[in-house]
Every structure is written in structure tokens, then in C-alpha cells.
Design a protein around this motif. Structure first.
Motif, PDB file in Angstrom:
ATOM      1  N   GLN A   6       8.987   6.005   1.838  1.00  0.00           N
ATOM      2  CA  GLN A   6      10.107   6.872   1.459  1.00  0.00           C
ATOM      3  C   GLN A   6      10.797   6.359   0.196  1.00  0.00           C
ATOM      4  OE1 GLN A   6      10.971   9.714   2.651  1.00  0.00           O
ATOM      5  NE2 GLN A   6      10.210   9.872   4.750  1.00  0.00           N
ATOM      6  N   GLN A  14      10.516  12.316  -1.616  1.00  0.00           N
ATOM      7  CA  GLN A  14       9.893  13.572  -2.036  1.00  0.00           C
ATOM      8  C   GLN A  14       8.375  13.457  -2.038  1.00  0.00           C
ATOM      9  OE1 GLN A  14      11.840  16.267  -2.729  1.00  0.00           O
ATOM     10  NE2 GLN A  14      13.645  14.995  -2.267  1.00  0.00           N
ATOM     11  N   THR A  15       7.718  14.603  -1.921  1.00  0.00           N
ATOM     12  CA  THR A  15       6.265  14.636  -2.037  1.00  0.00           C
ATOM     13  C   THR A  15       5.861  14.381  -3.490  1.00  0.00           C
ATOM     14  OG1 THR A  15       6.012  16.187  -0.195  1.00  0.00           O
ATOM     15  CG2 THR A  15       4.203  16.060  -1.775  1.00  0.00           C
ATOM     16  N   SER A  69       2.474  12.808   0.538  1.00  0.00           N
ATOM     17  CA  SER A  69       3.745  13.004   1.215  1.00  0.00           C
ATOM     18  C   SER A  69       4.140  11.741   1.970  1.00  0.00           C
ATOM     19  CB  SER A  69       3.653  14.179   2.191  1.00  0.00           C
ATOM     20  OG  SER A  69       4.805  14.249   3.008  1.00  0.00           O
TER      21      SER A  69
END
Length: 329
Positions: free
Chosen positions: A151, A157-158, A249
Motif C-alpha cells: 500500500q 492506488q492501482t 493492485s
């Protein structure tokens, strides 16, 4: 006389799966095959698309990522250990690929991602085999650590990563590359477990660690190597996932560890170690893949699919416990 007894007993208990033990596993495989046949017949009656070659390739492609991780996972479980950090590890390596690859090129991104997986495997292996931390605590902690790092690295964000399709969507002689990689790893894993000293040491360590030490088997080194192989496989799975989606992701591969363990246990491996085969794991993977694919074709809600997968894991573990009781009696 006493010394003779001590030296002979470990040899009998440490021996790798004998023909008799393999023979006892045949009924288990027969039961799995019977369930698989029933599922295939049922889903083929429910959907005309199910038995098409394109859909069968879809099933194999869907299980390939899980299967790549499940092969070294089988080795670990046979040795009495397991790795619950594989899902977060795959997501972490995928984000590393996208982050490094965007700034320094695809080749550098792939190399750094593989190195990241290797480091994770080394850390897990060292904590379990050298420091002596329980594998459950080690890998659960690593699961949380890697999710957090993922993260942070992705900024929540992806991370888009277009242009890297070699491992995800390319084909070799008409077969998707992930399936080819999976097949190569399965063959290599099966040969290692069946014909090498390393494979036999994993069986011996899982069956009776104390007896394995008495006959000179380096159980800790075998377990350490198993975690390293798992780390590399996790990195490869992360590369494939990123290649398939053209993005990485931070929440990718959530729950992947449950699918891996379910397939391994369904395939006949024991949670207590000393038992299992790579080909049994492949059969468990195919069973799970057929179930997921068939339920999708029947437009069953994804929530009910989660219920089915969770129930399958519980049944697999329950069957393993019942099997151990009958084996001990």
C-alpha cells in the motif's frame, strides 16, 4: 543391541513414500477423480460452453497462478511447514514490478521483483528454520507487513503497467504462457519430490523431524530452501498477474493463500507433514478450477462462490483429520 535398535528405527520411519504408501493414496485420488467427473458432467449439462477447448484453457489459465505457488507450497507442507504470506507477496512483487519498471524499464522491474520475492523467502525461511519462530506466526506477520509495504509503495492506488504482456496474455504453440510455466514447474516439482535426495529429506523431516536428525538429514536447510523456492514462485505469480491485468493492485491476490492450501490438502497432503504429492495437488487445483468456472458459467453470485470455496477448504481439512485418525488406528 540397543544402538542397533536406535539406528534402524529412524530408517523405517524416515523413508520416503514407499510403493505401499503410494498405493494407499490411490483410493484418495479415485475419490477426487470421481468428484471431478461428477462436477464436469453437471456443469457440461448446465452450460454448452463448459467443454469447449477455449473454456478448458480458461480453467487451466485460471489455476496456473495458484498452481505455480502451490508446487513449492506442497513441498513446504510435506515438510510440516506452510506459507500464508503468498497472496500479499504476489501483490507486493507486482507493485514492485510496476514501480521499478515504469522508471527503469521492464527488464529491471522483472529482476527487482524476482529479487524481492527471493528476499521474502529468505526472511521467512531464516525466521522459521534458524530463529525457530512458528511458521504460522512468521508468515501471518509477513502477510501483514507485505500488505502494508504494498500500500505504501503504490500510494494506495492501482499502478498501471501497460506493455508487459509476455507472461500474461502471450501464447506458446497456442497454449497460454502461464499454463506452460505452470506445467514446467509441476514436472520439475514432481521429479524433485520423487527422485532426489532433497525431496526425500522433505518427506523425512515432515514425518519425524527428530528421527530425520538422527540419520543425518539437514531438516532445517531443507525447510529453508522450501521457503526460498516459495518466495521465487510468489514473485513469478505476481509478475504473471501484473502482466495479465496490465496493472498492479495493492489488494491483488487477496485470499490466494486459502486457495493454495485448499488445493494442497485436497490433493492428499497432510497438515501434520510427511505426506502429499505434487500430482495430487494438481488434481486438487483442477477440482477447484472446475468448480469456480462452472459456478461462473451458471451466473452464481461471487458471494456464493466464496461460500463454496470456504466450504471446500473446511471439508478438505476435515477430511485430512479423519484420514489421520484412520491411519493411526
Amino acid at each position: 543391541m540397543a544402538d542397533d535398535v536406535v539406528t534402524k528405527a529412524p530408517e523405517r520411519r524416515d523413508a520416503p513414500p514407499s510403493e505401499d504408501r503410494v498405493g494407499r493414496s490411490l483410493p484418495e485420488f479415485a475419490a477426487l477423480l470421481a468428484v471431478l467427473v461428477v462436477l464436469v458432467i453437471f456443469f457440461s449439462l448446465q452450460s454448452d460452453y463448459f467443454l469447449r477447448s477455449s473454456n478448458l484453457l480458461n480453467i487451466l489459465t485460471a489455476i496456473s497462478v495458484t498452481g505455480i505457488i502451490a508446487v513449492p507450497g506442497t513441498m513446504l507442507l510435506i515438510s510440516g511447514q506452510f506459507d500464508l504470506s503468498v497472496g500479499s507477496g504476489a501483490a507486493f512483487c507486482g507493485v514492485v514490478l510496476a514501480t521499478v519498471g515504469t522508471d527503469h524499464g521492464i527488464t529491471m522491474g522483472v529482476l527487482v521483483a524476482l529479487l524481492a520475492g527471493l528476499i521474502v523467502g529468505v526472511v521467512n525461511g531464516a525466521l522459521v528454520s534458524v530463529v525457530g519462530v512458528n511458521a504460522l506466526i512468521t508468515t501471518l506477520g509477513m502477510l501483514a507487513v507485505l500488505r502494508g509495504f504494498t500500500q505504501l509503495l503504490a500510494g494506495g492506488q492501482t499502478a498501471l503497467f501497460p506493455g508487459f504482456t509476455l507472461l500474461g496474455t502471450s501464447r506458446f504453440l497456442g497454449v497460454p504462457v502461464p499454463v506452460v510455466i505452470f506445467a514446467v514447474i509441476v514436472v520439475a516439482g514432481a521429479l524433485v519430490m520423487r527422485y532426489t535426495v532433497y525431496g526425500r529429506s522433505l518427506y523425512a523431516t515432515g514425518a519425524n523431524p527428530a528421527a530425520a536428525r538422527l540419520v543425518g538429514i539437514r531438516g532445517r536447510w531443507s525447510v529453508f530452501t522450501g521457503f526460498v523456492l516459495s518466495g521465487v514462485a510468489v514473485a513469478l505469480a505476481g509478475l504473471i498477474l501484473t502482466s495479465q491485468l496490465s496493472a498492479a493492485s495493492p489488494v491483488a491476490a487477496t485470499g490466494l493463500e486459502l486457495s493454495v492450501i485448499a488445493a494442497i490438502v485436497l490433493g492428499g497432503a497432510s497438515l501434520s507433514g510427511g505426506r502429499g504429492t505434487v500430482m495430487g495437488t494438481v488434481l486438487g487445483l483442477v477440482l477447484i478450477g472446475v468448480l469456480n468456472n462452472g459456478l461462473t458459467l451458471m451466473n452464481v453470485s461471487s458471494f456464493w462462490q466464496d461460500v463454496a470455496r470456504g466450504s471446500l477448504l473446511i471439508l478438505a481439512v476435515s477430511f485430512d483429520q479423519i484420514r489421520q485418525r484412520f491411519s493411526a488406528s
